[in-house]
Design a protein around this motif. Structure first.
Motif, mmCIF file in Angstrom:
data_model
loop_
_atom_site.group_PDB
_atom_site.id
_atom_site.type_symbol
_atom_site.label_atom_id
_atom_site.label_comp_id
_atom_site.label_asym_id
_atom_site.label_seq_id
_atom_site.Cartn_x
_atom_site.Cartn_y
_atom_site.Cartn_z
ATOM 1 N N ASP A 75 -9.307 -0.668 -0.358
ATOM 2 C CA ASP A 75 -9.138 0.571 -1.118
ATOM 3 C C ASP A 75 -7.935 1.397 -0.704
ATOM 4 O OD1 ASP A 75 -11.406 0.101 -2.684
ATOM 5 O OD2 ASP A 75 -12.734 0.957 -1.170
ATOM 6 N N THR A 76 -6.953 0.797 -0.055
ATOM 7 C CA THR A 76 -5.759 1.528 0.327
ATOM 8 C C THR A 76 -4.559 0.599 0.276
ATOM 9 O OG1 THR A 76 -4.854 3.067 1.973
ATOM 10 C CG2 THR A 76 -5.893 1.049 2.806
ATOM 11 N N VAL A 77 -3.377 1.161 0.437
ATOM 12 C CA VAL A 77 -2.141 0.379 0.512
ATOM 13 C C VAL A 77 -1.720 0.362 1.972
ATOM 14 C CG1 VAL A 77 0.248 0.156 -0.265
ATOM 15 C CG2 VAL A 77 -1.480 1.098 -1.811
ATOM 16 N N ALA A 89 -4.795 -1.336 13.774
ATOM 17 C CA ALA A 89 -5.453 -1.117 15.064
ATOM 18 C C ALA A 89 -6.945 -1.450 14.979
ATOM 19 C CB ALA A 89 -5.269 0.326 15.515
ATOM 20 N N LEU A 90 -7.540 -1.256 13.813
ATOM 21 C CA LEU A 90 -8.956 -1.555 13.621
ATOM 22 C C LEU A 90 -9.209 -3.037 13.327
ATOM 23 C CD1 LEU A 90 -9.964 1.478 11.373
ATOM 24 C CD2 LEU A 90 -10.950 0.959 13.613
ATOM 25 N N TYR A 91 -8.346 -3.636 12.493
ATOM 26 C CA TYR A 91 -8.631 -4.975 11.985
ATOM 27 C C TYR A 91 -7.694 -6.050 12.511
ATOM 28 C CZ TYR A 91 -11.219 -2.127 8.665
ATOM 29 O OH TYR A 91 -12.086 -1.220 8.107
ATOM 30 N N ASP A 92 -6.529 -5.667 13.050
ATOM 31 C CA ASP A 92 -5.461 -6.601 13.381
ATOM 32 C C ASP A 92 -4.918 -7.202 12.083
ATOM 33 O OD1 ASP A 92 -3.957 -7.213 15.607
ATOM 34 O OD2 ASP A 92 -5.565 -8.251 16.635
ATOM 35 N N VAL A 93 -3.924 -8.095 12.193
ATOM 36 C CA VAL A 93 -3.365 -8.811 11.051
ATOM 37 C C VAL A 93 -3.298 -10.294 11.413
ATOM 38 C CG1 VAL A 93 -2.059 -6.943 9.985
ATOM 39 C CG2 VAL A 93 -1.051 -8.191 11.894
ATOM 40 N N LEU A 94 -3.485 -11.145 10.443
ATOM 41 C CA LEU A 94 -3.470 -12.579 10.720
ATOM 42 C C LEU A 94 -2.107 -13.043 11.215
ATOM 43 C CD1 LEU A 94 -5.593 -13.909 7.717
ATOM 44 C CD2 LEU A 94 -6.240 -13.932 10.135
ATOM 45 N N VAL A 95 -1.043 -12.514 10.599
ATOM 46 C CA VAL A 95 0.317 -12.834 11.027
ATOM 47 C C VAL A 95 1.131 -11.550 11.069
ATOM 48 C CG1 VAL A 95 0.212 -15.153 10.023
ATOM 49 C CG2 VAL A 95 1.194 -13.284 8.695
ATOM 50 N N ARG A 96 2.262 -11.587 11.773
ATOM 51 C CA ARG A 96 3.184 -10.444 11.789
ATOM 52 C C ARG A 96 4.589 -10.946 11.537
ATOM 53 N NH1 ARG A 96 6.214 -10.210 16.955
ATOM 54 N NH2 ARG A 96 7.118 -8.274 16.230
ATOM 55 N N TYR A 97 5.437 -10.061 11.046
ATOM 56 C CA TYR A 97 6.844 -10.397 10.876
ATOM 57 C C TYR A 97 7.581 -10.060 12.159
ATOM 58 C CZ TYR A 97 11.596 -10.599 9.133
ATOM 59 O OH TYR A 97 12.919 -10.919 8.958
ATOM 60 N N ASN A 98 8.265 -11.032 12.738
ATOM 61 C CA ASN A 98 9.052 -10.844 13.949
ATOM 62 C C ASN A 98 10.491 -10.609 13.537
ATOM 63 O OD1 ASN A 98 10.647 -11.190 16.282
ATOM 64 N ND2 ASN A 98 9.120 -12.533 17.212
ATOM 65 N N TYR A 149 -11.120 -8.932 -0.826
ATOM 66 C CA TYR A 149 -9.877 -8.193 -1.050
ATOM 67 C C TYR A 149 -9.315 -8.493 -2.438
ATOM 68 C CZ TYR A 149 -5.124 -6.471 -0.335
ATOM 69 O OH TYR A 149 -3.941 -5.795 -0.465
ATOM 70 N N LEU A 150 -9.460 -9.719 -2.881
ATOM 71 C CA LEU A 150 -8.904 -10.110 -4.173
ATOM 72 C C LEU A 150 -9.639 -9.486 -5.347
ATOM 73 C CD1 LEU A 150 -8.075 -13.874 -3.543
ATOM 74 C CD2 LEU A 150 -6.553 -11.898 -3.442
ATOM 75 N N THR A 151 -10.759 -8.819 -5.103
ATOM 76 C CA THR A 151 -11.469 -8.137 -6.185
ATOM 77 C C THR A 151 -10.825 -6.809 -6.555
ATOM 78 O OG1 THR A 151 -13.002 -6.982 -4.686
ATOM 79 C CG2 THR A 151 -13.645 -9.181 -5.469
ATOM 80 N N GLY A 152 -9.851 -6.341 -5.778
ATOM 81 C CA GLY A 152 -9.251 -5.054 -6.126
ATOM 82 C C GLY A 152 -8.266 -4.494 -5.133
ATOM 83 N N GLY A 153 -7.877 -5.261 -4.113
ATOM 84 C CA GLY A 153 -6.890 -4.782 -3.150
ATOM 85 C C GLY A 153 -5.533 -4.562 -3.788
ATOM 86 N N SER A 154 -4.671 -3.828 -3.111
ATOM 87 C CA SER A 154 -3.378 -3.457 -3.698
ATOM 88 C C SER A 154 -2.504 -4.669 -4.019
ATOM 89 C CB SER A 154 -2.629 -2.507 -2.762
ATOM 90 O OG SER A 154 -2.348 -3.117 -1.521
ATOM 91 N N GLY A 192 -2.622 -6.035 3.792
ATOM 92 C CA GLY A 192 -4.040 -5.745 3.641
ATOM 93 C C GLY A 192 -4.919 -6.977 3.552
ATOM 94 N N ALA A 193 -4.440 -8.029 2.879
ATOM 95 C CA ALA A 193 -5.245 -9.242 2.754
ATOM 96 C C ALA A 193 -5.474 -9.914 4.097
ATOM 97 C CB ALA A 193 -4.574 -10.224 1.786
ATOM 98 N N GLY A 194 -4.571 -9.689 5.040
ATOM 99 C CA GLY A 194 -4.692 -10.278 6.365
ATOM 100 C C GLY A 194 -5.428 -9.412 7.362
#
Length: 532
Positions: A75-77, A89-98, A149-154, A192-194
């Motif tokens: 529900d956010t961008v 900080a709450l969820y982490d991300v699956l990958v990051r851009y280095n 997430y695919l039901t309505g994420g940004s 957000g998907a990650g």
């Protein structure tokens, strides 16, 4: 996709009489160039040579640009200027851009491997990772979170439009099968998907923020602060700090003042004068140039003046971005221009923008007026000093060719977002698309795709949609640059908006702060941050 000039340098900042030095330079030294790192995807500045021993304890206080619309990634961008760092900080991300390597790298995931044609991506998870409630982060949890997430994420529309399936291969492996090649697909898993939410987060009647990040939810006072508490069982090791506190002070100037007097440890700024002030003060930090950083959006919808292409063309012909920047930034015009990408950007296309021509603007406006247009426009703007000066300069230029311009000065970011994205209640609006060099497709698609949820102008063109697909499928930098040139030609032909300048996002921190890790779209990771 690598960008060869990443992390090269930050040269002398002559306009503020300061010298900024780079950190993590790819070649190990600094070289001459733009004072704001415009030929890079991102750049580190004023690094402390010897931060000393890492220490434990304390709370890191961060003055962010704006708070998250929700603590639910659905529900956010999730970007660094819209509360994304708190969600990471709450969820982490699956990958990051280095930014140093110019590549996406696994973070919460252990590995991410593409097929030869970039149409299949296989994600391998780290062993033993758990959510903060103790349940395992396994392939089933990842697939469930992504599907939710695919039901309505940004980013749901762009991902769903290219995704054939997301499947559990085994407890540690997820496979994404795409309908066509997508070389920068990892960017989606850095956003957000990650951000994987625990199954228990959605088990009740209301959403509970439970993730696998280094911190857990503690307290949220909307408009005031968000407090997070460190996790002892985080997969990357217990954080050094006891917690994080995110605050929203109201302006970049106020955030820098709070940084100066020690009320906050970090501050986000987006105004070029504030960026230069932060550099002049010697703050360590991170800069990220963004295309379409300051843009005058035109509402193309029926019933609005911008539905008439003659009106849009007259608006573009009336505007001189250098004169706007001269007034708004006290003569600093380095970033001004109508091109989507700054000439020093690695993605600069060389496509000629619409040059200012007041006489041609008057002629087109007269044609529209002869057909009944009343020459009236409203311009939605913020109330900070720079926005007001931009608005006054644009009002003068537009009125010079015969428009009648009323300013809608709204001090609330939330209210302006509602007018833009929910009610579409504007003729013109000063805003930003913040197109990052690491993946231009993502934000350009969100901005002008006919199916994008955040296409605020109402612009729709089959030719532009096709050009966006070509950009998405581009296998290398040359193909990506060619697609961007096609997009810019269509942008100018249809007058999607009038670009005013590139912008530079900056995150500055005090010399007592260490271990901040930049991620994607200006989000920061705090799992290893410490203070002394």
């Amino acid at each position: 996709m690598a960008i060869s000039s990443v992390w090269r340098r930050l040269a002398a900042v002559a306009l503020v009489g300061a010298v900024a030095t780079t950190a993590g330079c790819a070649e190990g030294d600094a070289s001459a160039g733009s004072s704001l790192g415009l030929d890079s995807a991102a750049i580190a500045v004023n690094a402390v040579a010897d931060p000393g021993e890492s220490g434990d304890g304390g709370v890191l206080t961060v003055a962010e640009y704006s708070e998250p619309g929700s603590l639910d990634p659905l529900d956010t961008v999730a970007t660094g200027v819209s509360g994304g760092s708190a969600l990471a900080a709450l969820y982490d991300v699956l990958v990051r851009y280095n930014a140093e390597s110019g590549e996406y790298e696994p973070w919460l995931a252990r590995d991410l491997v593409a097929s030869e044609d970039f149409s299949t991506w296989t994600l391998t998870l780290r062993p033993g990772v758990t959510f903060s409630d103790g349940t395992p982060l396994d392939a089933a949890a990842v697939v469930a979170s992504v599907q939710r997430y695919l039901t309505g994420g940004s980013d749901a529309a762009v991902i769903s439009g290219s995704l054939e399936s997301v499947d559990v291969v085994d407890p540690a492996t997820v496979q994404f099968r795409l309908t066509h090649p997508w070389a920068t697909f990892p960017h989606m898993l850095a956003m957000g998907a990650g951000m994987i939410v625990a199954p228990a987060a959605t088990a009740g009647d209301t959403f509970t923020p439970i993730g696998a990040g280094p911190f857990t939810f503690s307290e949220y006072r909307p408009g005031e602060k968000l407090r997070l508490t460190a996790r002892d069982d985080y997969w990357g090791g217990a954080p050094h700090v006891d917690g994080l506190e995110f605050v929203w002070i109201g302006s970049g100037t106020a955030a820098l003042e709070s940084l100066d007097n020690g009320n906050v440890d970090m501050a986000t700024v987006r105004n070029v004068e504030q960026v230069r002030d932060g550099l002049a003060s010697g703050y360590e930090g991170y800069l990220e140039p963004v295309a379409l950083g300051s843009t005058m959006w035109i509402n193309h919808r029926d019933g609005r003046p911008g539905a008439d292409v003659r009106v849009r063309e007259a608006i573009a012909l009336a505007v001189d971005p250098s004169a706007v920047a001269d007034r708004a930034y006290d003569g600093d015009t380095e970033l001004a221009g109508k091109s989507i990408f700054h000439p020093e950007s690695p993605w600069y296309t060389g496509v000629e923008p619409i040059a200012a021509d007041p006489d041609a603007a008057r002629a087109l406006l007269d044609q529209a007026a002869a057909d009944g247009y009343d020459r009236r426009l409203t311009l939605l703007v913020g109330t900070d000093p720079v926005a007001q000066q931009q608005a006054l300069a644009l009002q003068a230029q537009l009125q010079n060719v015969g428009f009648r311009v009323e300013l809608d000065a709204d001090p609330s970011v939330t209210s302006r977002i509602t007018k833009l994205y929910v009610k579409n209640a504007f003729d013109l609006a000063i805003g930003s698309s913040a197109v990052v060099a690491s993946d231009p497709f993502h934000q350009l698609n969100d901005t002008v795709s006919s199916t994008a949820a955040y296409n605020l102008t109402g612009y729709a063109s089959p030719e532009m949609d096709a050009a966006l697909v070509a950009l998405q499928e581009a296998p290398d930098d040359d193909a990506e640059r060619a697609a961007l040139a096609d997009i810019e030609r269509l942008w100018n032909r249809d007058v999607v908006s009038v670009n005013l300048s590139t912008a530079v996002n900056a995150e500055f921190w005090r010399d007592t702060v260490h271990g901040v890790v930049p991620a994607s779209d200006f989000m920061m990771l705090f799992g290893d941050v410490w203070k002394n």
